[in-house]
Design a protein around this motif. Structure first.
Motif, short mmCIF file in Angstrom:
data_model
loop_
_atom_site.label_atom_id
_atom_site.label_comp_id
_atom_site.label_asym_id
_atom_site.label_seq_id
_atom_site.Cartn_x
_atom_site.Cartn_y
_atom_site.Cartn_z
N UNK A 131 0.87 -1.17 0.00
CA UNK A 131 0.00 0.00 0.00
C UNK A 131 0.91 1.22 0.00
N UNK A 132 0.74 2.08 -1.00
CA UNK A 132 1.69 3.18 -1.23
C UNK A 132 0.99 4.53 -1.15
N UNK A 133 1.58 5.44 -0.38
CA UNK A 133 1.11 6.82 -0.30
C UNK A 133 2.23 7.71 -0.82
N UNK A 134 2.04 8.30 -2.00
CA UNK A 134 3.06 9.13 -2.64
C UNK A 134 2.70 10.60 -2.51
N UNK A 135 3.67 11.42 -2.14
CA UNK A 135 3.41 12.85 -1.96
C UNK A 135 3.11 13.51 -3.30
N UNK A 136 2.18 14.46 -3.29
CA UNK A 136 1.80 15.21 -4.49
C UNK A 136 2.51 16.55 -4.48
N UNK A 137 3.25 16.84 -5.55
CA UNK A 137 3.97 18.10 -5.67
C UNK A 137 3.38 18.94 -6.79
#
Length: 244
Positions: A131-137
């Motif tokens: 389960x992956x949570x990637x930061x939004x830039x």
């Protein structure tokens, strides 16, 4: 064993077919150097702690591609089957060197590893769910938001001895396919495929490394593909169980 070889050949065929279609779309070629330390620290005959550190660099240590750390707890049944779960973090450099925030990714993972042997050939199968949570830039600046995806990875690896002497290097052939799902996954359900060709060398009790070449074919969020040529050096440590 025949079914396993057929599965591996099918994966290689799928990779070759998809790679053959890639030039019709936008493909970016990269070269990487990837080194890591992967360890299993045994508490007893069943319980262990897994701890990994990875560094992938562009070209030959020209600039950073990503840094990655993983920590988990596992339970082993005999020598063939183990289960593990834990947390991992991936940190990438800014889009522009020296400018902007570093995007990072938080992961929770679960995995099952099955080790079997056919005559002298060792086979390893690993099924990992992340389960992956990637930061939004936006314009190189973190927004405080994340995008979520669930990625399923299947690894099939063969270690083939070339000599009766256990201190001689062994040949390694492996393939890992990754599929991902989530509200932000539209074009790239197929995330990537990795084919590894190399050698494995035992250094001592519980210590070894593998070295070789990995071909990575990855689809990004749009009709953009990455073909990566990766030169890899992975060290492995399997700590002995404590004596009662």
């Amino acid at each position: 064993m025949k079914k396993t070889i057929q599965i591996l050949m099918l994966l290689l065929l799928l990779f070759k077919t998809s790679a053959g279609q890639a030039p019709q779309k936008q493909v970016t070629h990269h070269t990487y150097t990837w080194v890591s330390i992967n360890s299993n620290l045994n508490r007893d005959a069943h319980w262990f702690v897994m701890a990994d550190l990875h560094l992938r660099e562009n070209d030959f240590f020209a600039s950073n591609s990503f840094m990655f750390a993983r920590l988990g707890i596992g339970y082993r049944w005999r020598e063939q089957l183990s289960l593990a779960a834990g947390y991992a973090n991936l940190l990438q450099p800014p889009a522009s060197i020296g400018e902007g925030d570093r995007p990072d990714e938080h992961r929770v993972f679960q995995q099952a590893v099955l080790s079997t042997r056919y005559k002298k050939i060792a086979m390893l199968q690993r099924l990992r769910n992340e389960q992956r949570w990637q930061s939004v830039l936006v314009n190189g600046t973190k927004t405080g938001r994340t995008k979520f995806s669930n990625r399923i990875r299947y690894l099939l690896s063969f270690t083939i001895p070339v000599s009766k002497n256990k201190w001689y290097p062994q040949a390694v052939v492996a393939d890992e396919c990754m599929l991902q799902f989530g509200p932000h996954v539209v074009y790239n359900t197929f995330d990537q495929n990795r084919i590894f060709l190399g050698i494995k060398q035992t250094l001592g009790k519980g210590l070894s490394f593998d070295a070789g070449y990995t071909s990575v074919f990855q689809q990004k969020e749009s009709e953009h593909y990455i073909q990566g040529n990766v030169y890899r050096l992975f060290f492995y440590y399997n700590g002995p169980a404590k004596k009662k």
